[in-house]
Enzyme design. Structure first.
Site, PDB file in Angstrom:
ATOM      1  N   LYS A 224      78.178 138.167  84.171  1.00 47.59           N
ATOM      2  CA  LYS A 224      78.426 139.403  83.429  1.00 47.59           C
ATOM      3  C   LYS A 224      78.626 139.147  81.938  1.00 47.59           C
ATOM      4  CE  LYS A 224      79.331 142.464  87.071  1.00 47.59           C
ATOM      5  NZ  LYS A 224      79.617 141.635  88.263  1.00 47.59           N
TER       6      LYS A 224
HETATM    7  C1  LIG Z   1      78.815 141.907  89.409  1.00 48.40           C
HETATM    8  C2  LIG Z   1      78.502 140.795  90.305  1.00 48.40           C
HETATM    9  C3  LIG Z   1      77.470 140.879  91.242  1.00 48.40           C
HETATM   10  C4  LIG Z   1      76.656 142.138  91.433  1.00 48.40           C
HETATM   11  O1  LIG Z   1      75.931 142.494  90.285  1.00 48.40           O
HETATM   12  P1  LIG Z   1      75.358 143.987  90.142  1.00 48.40           P
HETATM   13  O2  LIG Z   1      74.765 144.020  88.792  1.00 48.40           O
HETATM   14  O3  LIG Z   1      76.525 144.905  90.298  1.00 48.40           O
HETATM   15  O4  LIG Z   1      74.381 144.163  91.226  1.00 48.40           O
HETATM   16  C5  LIG Z   1      77.211 139.774  92.013  1.00 48.40           C
HETATM   17  N1  LIG Z   1      77.933 138.650  91.909  1.00 48.40           N
HETATM   18  C6  LIG Z   1      78.933 138.526  91.023  1.00 48.40           C
HETATM   19  C7  LIG Z   1      79.700 137.257  90.964  1.00 48.40           C
HETATM   20  C8  LIG Z   1      79.257 139.587  90.189  1.00 48.40           C
HETATM   21  O5  LIG Z   1      80.243 139.475  89.314  1.00 48.40           O
END
Ligand SMILES: *Cc1c(COP(=O)(O)O)cnc(C)c1O
Length: 488
Positions: free
Chosen positions: A118
């Site tokens: 993220k």
């Molecule tokens: C946010 C997240 C996801 C999912 O991502 P999306 O964009 O919501 O589909 C998967 N794995 C981790 C570790 C995350 O932080």
């Protein structure tokens, strides 16, 4: 490049910087570019040179100019250079691709300040927000919901920035000790952590509720950084391109641009994989986009049956890949809008009406559903706790690579699809977090604790900054109002 809402019957268009600071469109829809840019071999070649000669930030700036026409290109270069640099990221390359086994690779996206992918979007967002707010002489109070990674990523991207505050809702007791420590150890006064008595979807519902109160939003300058923000999704397009370039680097130059790769994407809110969908639509050589869910398999159900049935908070399981524990995927509307030819009236009916009234919609009989795989390249799969443990263990034992539980879900499905011959191109499994965030599961799988990178040592012993709140919108509004002074 102009943007419009998935539900806007009148097709009113808006510029990038105007939607940058917003979450949902006023009509409840999500913003999308009016049309995706299309690219060709010359762009791919230019991007490869940029990445190899000037690095990830330079690639990002070039890609983003396709989507942003209201920030001068020179400024965008500076913004990207500040967002994607060391020591914010622990790797000079920012994004890596390493071999796991056979035709399966790991796309390393988790070298940022919170050890999750993220950061790739959020670090850019922090810079863009600061830039644009200064230009407009405005302040912004970010309200978000997180099941773990988004929140800390947003807080680390926004902490200490002038004119920005962060109010972050978390589902109480549903994050790992490390995730809690990461967020709650932040002592900056512009960061307010709230622990809601509920699950992630309750938190997200509160955020949506507050955002629907336009008066409140205006008075308190409320904005969002959750995964529905277009700029986040846009930032993620860049690493699909980067991963493709890195994996095809060894391919004969004359063959590179026709060498497609596939991606296995651990999915929650459909943001990450939706960026892959945009990259693919633009013309980046992507074969398959593999949507991977855990036991909360709403999306796997849609991709296998055509029925999108959201779950209630009570039906949402707490799993060992907690960032995928969602019961409705907030970005999914973007893909469905593309699938249904941007028919705003129909999207409004499906998401604004059917989903709220019936709790599901069914596209299985719609001719468009048949194109999900054939034209859009989507496949899907599902993984369970036992699968996760087995995958973490075998990756560690066979390749000496420790993957976090979310990434393990991706690897599990990638293995199935290559072994069965369904996917014949190399698969890059996106590494959405580092193992250190999920120590208990790693221990259960391998009998040993994951390494703690230097920068995270001692974090769990720091004082905690968090307030408990009940599962209701008014309580959250009260805290915001009591913390801030009104802008008007
Ligand atoms: C946010 C997240 C996801 C999912 O991502 P999306 O964009 O919501 O589909 C998967 N794995 C981790 C570790 C995350 O932080």
């Amino acid at each position: 490049m102009r943007y419009l809402s998935t539900r806007d019957h009148d097709q009113t268009t808006t510029s990038f910087c105007d939607i940058l600071l917003e979450g949902l469109a006023p009509d409840g829809g999500l913003y999308l570019p009016e049309q995706y840019p299309t690219i060709g071999a010359a762009d791919l070649d230019r991007w490869r040179n940029l990445l190899n000669e000037r690095g990830y930030a330079a690639l990002a700036a070039d890609v983003l100019t396709l989507f942003i026409d209201d920030i001068p290109a020179e400024d965008l270069k500076d913004i990207c250079a500040r967002a994607y640099c060391t020591p914010k990221f622990s790797e000079d390359d920012i994004v890596t691709v390493k071999h796991l086994e056979d035709d399966i690779y790991i796309g390393g996206l988790s070298y940022g300040p919170t050890a999750a992918f993220k950061d790739m979007a959020m670090q850019l967002l922090g810079e863009l927000f600061e830039y644009e707010l200064k230009r407009r002489n405005q302040v912004l109070n970010i309200l978000g919901a997180t099941s773990g990674d988004t929140g800390s990523s947003a807080e680390y991207a926004m902490r200490g920035r002038d004119g920005i505050s962060v109010f972050m809702l978390t589902p109480r007791g549903r994050m790992t000790a490390f995730q809690q420590a990461q967020m709650f150890s932040i002592a900056d006064p512009n960061v307010v952590n709230m622990a809601v008595d509920g699950v992630f979807d309750d938190c997200q519902d509160i955020v949506k509720d507050v955002s629907r109160d336009l008066q409140f939003k205006r008075t308190w300058s409320i904005g969002a950084v959750n995964s529905i923000n277009w700029a986040r999704l846009m930032a993620q397009i860049v690493y699909y391109i980067c991963c493709w370039i890195r994996l095809t680097e060894q391919v004969d130059p004359s063959q590179r641009n026709t060498t497609a790769v596939s991606f296995a994407v651990p999915t929650g809110n459909f943001g990450d994989v939706c960026a892959g969908h945009v990259a693919r639509t633009m013309g980046v050589p992507i074969d398959r986009l593999i949507v991977v869910t855990n036991e909360n398999d709403v999306l796997n159900e849609f991709f296998t049956t055509g029925v999108y049935r959201v779950r209630s908070a009570e039906q949402t399981l707490a799993t060992s890949s907690p960032s995928m524990d969602i019961s409705k995927a907030s970005n999914f509307e973007r893909f469905i809008a593309d699938l249904l030819g941007r028919d705003a009236a129909r999207i409004d009916d499906l998401f604004g009406n059917q989903l709220t009234v019936e709790g599901y919609f069914d596209l299985s009989a719609d001719p468009a559903f048949a194109t999900v795989e054939s034209e859009y390249g989507f496949l899907s799969g599902r993984s369970t706790h036992q699968d996760r443990l087995a995958t973490i263990r075998t990756s560690w034992e066979n390749s000496g690579i420790m993957v976090d539980p979310h990434t393990a879900d991706g690897v599990k499905v990638a293995r199935e699809l290559t072994a069965g011959g369904t996917v014949t191109t190399p698969i890059i499994c996106l590494e959405t977090a580092l193992p250190v965030k999920f120590a208990d599961t790693i221990k259960e799988a391998t009998g040993r604790l994951p390494d703690t990178p230097e920068r995270f040592q001692g974090i769990e012993d720091l004082p905690r900054h968090v307030v408990d709140v009940p599962n209701d919108t008014q309580s959250v509004k009260d805290i915001i109002a009591n913390t801030l002074t009104p802008q008007e």
